[in-house]
Enzyme design. Sequence first.
Site, PDB file in Angstrom:
ATOM      1  N   CYS A 125       0.924  -1.192   0.054  1.00 26.67           N
ATOM      2  CA  CYS A 125      -0.036  -0.020  -0.089  1.00 26.67           C
ATOM      3  C   CYS A 125       0.924   1.230  -0.099  1.00 26.67           C
ATOM      4  O   CYS A 125       2.169   1.244   0.202  1.00 26.67           O
ATOM      5  CB  CYS A 125      -0.893  -0.071   1.223  1.00 26.67           C
ATOM      6  SG  CYS A 125      -2.220   1.178   1.110  1.00 26.67           S
TER       7      CYS A 125
ATOM      8  N   CYS B   3      -0.223   4.202   1.713  1.00 24.78           N
ATOM      9  CA  CYS B   3      -0.743   5.538   2.540  1.00 24.78           C
ATOM     10  C   CYS B   3       0.629   5.388   3.645  1.00 24.78           C
ATOM     11  O   CYS B   3       0.406   6.716   4.271  1.00 24.78           O
ATOM     12  CB  CYS B   3      -1.906   4.837   3.212  1.00 24.78           C
ATOM     13  SG  CYS B   3      -1.994   3.451   4.486  1.00 24.78           S
TER      14      CYS B   3
ATOM     15  N   CYS C   3      -3.918   6.080  -0.118  1.00 25.12           N
ATOM     16  CA  CYS C   3      -3.564   4.667  -0.572  1.00 25.12           C
ATOM     17  C   CYS C   3      -3.078   4.599  -1.924  1.00 25.12           C
ATOM     18  O   CYS C   3      -2.578   3.586  -2.527  1.00 25.12           O
ATOM     19  CB  CYS C   3      -4.414   3.628  -0.299  1.00 25.12           C
ATOM     20  SG  CYS C   3      -5.048   3.457   1.689  1.00 25.12           S
TER      21      CYS C   3
ATOM     22  N   LYS D  11     -12.510  -4.767   1.877  1.00 26.50           N
ATOM     23  CA  LYS D  11     -12.058  -3.688   3.080  1.00 26.50           C
ATOM     24  C   LYS D  11     -12.810  -2.404   3.047  1.00 26.50           C
ATOM     25  O   LYS D  11     -13.119  -1.886   2.050  1.00 26.50           O
ATOM     26  CB  LYS D  11     -10.374  -3.108   2.608  1.00 26.50           C
ATOM     27  CG  LYS D  11      -9.976  -2.291   3.534  1.00 26.50           C
ATOM     28  CD  LYS D  11      -8.465  -2.243   3.257  1.00 26.50           C
ATOM     29  CE  LYS D  11      -7.593  -1.191   4.281  1.00 26.50           C
ATOM     30  NZ  LYS D  11      -6.472  -0.829   3.919  1.00 26.50           N
TER      31      LYS D  11
ATOM     32  N   ARG E 229      -3.818   4.039  12.383  1.00 25.74           N
ATOM     33  CA  ARG E 229      -2.992   5.169  11.684  1.00 25.74           C
ATOM     34  C   ARG E 229      -2.221   5.878  12.573  1.00 25.74           C
ATOM     35  O   ARG E 229      -1.314   6.698  11.996  1.00 25.74           O
ATOM     36  CB  ARG E 229      -4.389   6.065  11.060  1.00 25.74           C
ATOM     37  CG  ARG E 229      -5.140   5.099  10.124  1.00 25.74           C
ATOM     38  CD  ARG E 229      -6.222   5.862   9.377  1.00 25.74           C
ATOM     39  NE  ARG E 229      -7.012   5.156   8.558  1.00 25.74           N
ATOM     40  CZ  ARG E 229      -8.189   5.464   8.173  1.00 25.74           C
ATOM     41  NH1 ARG E 229      -8.723   6.587   8.497  1.00 25.74           N
ATOM     42  NH2 ARG E 229      -8.797   4.769   7.427  1.00 25.74           N
TER      43      ARG E 229
ATOM     44  N   ARG F 146     -11.044   7.832   3.043  1.00 30.99           N
ATOM     45  CA  ARG F 146     -10.931   6.765   2.177  1.00 30.99           C
ATOM     46  C   ARG F 146     -12.035   6.381   1.304  1.00 30.99           C
ATOM     47  O   ARG F 146     -12.002   5.054   0.711  1.00 30.99           O
ATOM     48  CB  ARG F 146     -10.097   5.550   2.752  1.00 30.99           C
ATOM     49  CG  ARG F 146      -8.844   5.947   3.418  1.00 30.99           C
ATOM     50  CD  ARG F 146      -7.777   4.970   3.658  1.00 30.99           C
ATOM     51  NE  ARG F 146      -6.826   4.966   4.550  1.00 30.99           N
ATOM     52  CZ  ARG F 146      -5.830   5.569   4.461  1.00 30.99           C
ATOM     53  NH1 ARG F 146      -5.459   6.445   3.598  1.00 30.99           N
ATOM     54  NH2 ARG F 146      -4.972   5.470   5.436  1.00 30.99           N
TER      55      ARG F 146
ATOM     56  N   GLU G 198     -16.452  -7.650  -4.917  1.00 28.18           N
ATOM     57  CA  GLU G 198     -14.819  -7.488  -4.890  1.00 28.18           C
ATOM     58  C   GLU G 198     -14.103  -8.691  -4.697  1.00 28.18           C
ATOM     59  O   GLU G 198     -13.247  -8.805  -5.142  1.00 28.18           O
ATOM     60  CB  GLU G 198     -14.756  -6.424  -3.637  1.00 28.18           C
ATOM     61  CG  GLU G 198     -14.885  -5.116  -3.755  1.00 28.18           C
ATOM     62  CD  GLU G 198     -13.779  -4.333  -4.311  1.00 28.18           C
ATOM     63  OE1 GLU G 198     -13.003  -4.931  -4.983  1.00 28.18           O
ATOM     64  OE2 GLU G 198     -14.141  -2.969  -4.591  1.00 28.18           O
TER      65      GLU G 198
ATOM     66  N   LYS H 275     -12.006  -7.377   6.051  1.00 24.66           N
ATOM     67  CA  LYS H 275     -11.382  -6.328   7.072  1.00 24.66           C
ATOM     68  C   LYS H 275     -12.367  -5.108   7.333  1.00 24.66           C
ATOM     69  O   LYS H 275     -12.578  -4.626   6.299  1.00 24.66           O
ATOM     70  CB  LYS H 275     -10.053  -6.074   6.501  1.00 24.66           C
ATOM     71  CG  LYS H 275      -9.285  -4.903   7.519  1.00 24.66           C
ATOM     72  CD  LYS H 275      -7.998  -4.449   6.876  1.00 24.66           C
ATOM     73  CE  LYS H 275      -7.774  -3.239   7.432  1.00 24.66           C
ATOM     74  NZ  LYS H 275      -6.562  -2.451   6.860  1.00 24.66           N
TER      75      LYS H 275
ATOM     76  N   SER I 198      -6.911  -2.816  14.495  1.00 31.83           N
ATOM     77  CA  SER I 198      -6.602  -2.078  15.442  1.00 31.83           C
ATOM     78  C   SER I 198      -7.597  -1.763  16.542  1.00 31.83           C
ATOM     79  O   SER I 198      -7.308  -1.590  17.652  1.00 31.83           O
ATOM     80  CB  SER I 198      -5.575  -0.866  15.348  1.00 31.83           C
ATOM     81  OG  SER I 198      -6.418  -0.234  14.329  1.00 31.83           O
TER      82      SER I 198
ATOM     83  N   TYR J  82      -3.550  -8.541  16.740  1.00 29.28           N
ATOM     84  CA  TYR J  82      -2.671  -8.156  17.591  1.00 29.28           C
ATOM     85  C   TYR J  82      -2.527  -8.937  18.828  1.00 29.28           C
ATOM     86  O   TYR J  82      -1.873  -8.778  19.652  1.00 29.28           O
ATOM     87  CB  TYR J  82      -2.834  -6.287  17.933  1.00 29.28           C
ATOM     88  CG  TYR J  82      -2.900  -5.675  16.653  1.00 29.28           C
ATOM     89  CD1 TYR J  82      -1.913  -5.301  16.056  1.00 29.28           C
ATOM     90  CD2 TYR J  82      -4.269  -5.572  16.072  1.00 29.28           C
ATOM     91  CE1 TYR J  82      -1.986  -4.490  14.821  1.00 29.28           C
ATOM     92  CE2 TYR J  82      -4.087  -4.862  14.998  1.00 29.28           C
ATOM     93  CZ  TYR J  82      -3.056  -4.192  14.261  1.00 29.28           C
ATOM     94  OH  TYR J  82      -3.128  -3.673  13.014  1.00 29.28           O
TER      95      TYR J  82
HETATM   96  C1  PBG Z   1      -3.197   0.436   5.007  1.00 31.10           C
HETATM   97  C2  PBG Z   1      -3.803  -0.322   6.176  1.00 31.10           C
HETATM   98  C3  PBG Z   1      -4.785   0.014   7.036  1.00 31.10           C
HETATM   99  C4  PBG Z   1      -4.663  -1.122   8.060  1.00 31.10           C
HETATM  100  C5  PBG Z   1      -4.230  -1.970   7.481  1.00 31.10           C
HETATM  101  N1  PBG Z   1      -3.382  -1.714   6.306  1.00 31.10           N
HETATM  102  C6  PBG Z   1      -5.131   1.258   7.535  1.00 31.10           C
HETATM  103  C7  PBG Z   1      -6.217   1.984   6.506  1.00 31.10           C
HETATM  104  O1  PBG Z   1      -6.479   1.380   5.567  1.00 31.10           O
HETATM  105  O2  PBG Z   1      -6.455   3.170   6.586  1.00 31.10           O
HETATM  106  C8  PBG Z   1      -5.633  -1.059   9.276  1.00 31.10           C
HETATM  107  C9  PBG Z   1      -5.120  -2.225  10.044  1.00 31.10           C
HETATM  108  C10 PBG Z   1      -5.723  -1.861  11.529  1.00 31.10           C
HETATM  109  O3  PBG Z   1      -6.420  -0.979  11.693  1.00 31.10           O
HETATM  110  O4  PBG Z   1      -5.336  -2.631  12.255  1.00 31.10           O
HETATM  111  N2  PBG Z   1      -4.080   0.664   3.775  1.00 31.10           N
END
Ligand code: PBG
Length: 326
Positions: free
Chosen positions: A121, A123, A131, A196, A206, A218, A234, A249, A275, A314
Amino acid sequence: MSFPQVRMRRLRQTPSLREILNKVRIDPRNLCYPIFVDENIETPMSIESMPKIPRLPLRHVTDEVQSAMEQGVKTIILFGIPSKKDENGSRAYAVDGIVQKAIRNLKKEFGDDLVVMSDVCLCEYTVNGHCGIVKNGKIMNDQTLEILQKIAVSQAEAGADVVAPSAMMDGQVQFIRNALDDAGFNHTLIMAYSAKFASSFYGPFRDAAECAPKFGDRKSYQMGYGDADEALREMELDANEGADILMVKPALVYLDIVHLAKSKFKLPIAAYNVSGEYAMVKAAAQKGWIDERTAALELLTGIKRAGADLIITYFAKDVKKWLSQN
Ligand code: PBG
């Protein structure tokens, strides 16, 4: 009124009975542990919104992965925080990029005992935190594809077993598959962040990866959360473009999507317990409002029961110890 003849509680009488009939078990071998490697630091840094998850300098990555492997974890996914960001995210595909270096070290140390995955990615690497490549305030799909190809190939060259495109650009899986094959990496797997969603639950990540968008959001590339059919489209596209693993996700709010994915596709399904989902459990546990161990095991089991073959979480390093406390 007669007393019941069908008695569900017969099945639940003793711990042993409950154990022998248990259908869904969490196993650390099906968990993937995310690792943040930061080019700007000399010593590990904590992330306030993600207790116990460190940002690591390169030289600490091997030890952290070793400690995860001691807990039965066999795969990790790398995220990089570069020392310089630019318009094209060029540090994302540099031969001496921070993720490429980490991959090399890990493969040298652990060989095939560890499955190394890397996020593909932009970002974390672009000045604007999006991204993809930005032109006149718009995220440019096709220009981004060419950069994603470079990132994936550079990671495969470094030794990544699995590249995981998360930019949500149309055609990214096909472009990456072609680029990998052309460069001689037809054995490198693609785990597609297929479904996603534009989610509030990425906030702590982030902070950790310094990748919040500097303008807008996004939503022009990540999915809205009100449409399961779109998620299936998708995933179907990514399956047809050659993805080896499909990912959903976040995980918890999208268990219906995980379940649909599992029943519709024969590919392995991954779910990313993100997260914000981690932070909620941690925060409530710190306040003494829930029990972290039992809550985390319950939610991981729920994600697996919904159909996830692999869970990115995590909590990965804690599970073996938690299970032994049963
Ligand atoms: C990057 C990415 C993100 C996450 C994984 N890869 C952040 C986003 O899309 O803003 C999030 C993972 C998490 O929150 O644990 N594209």
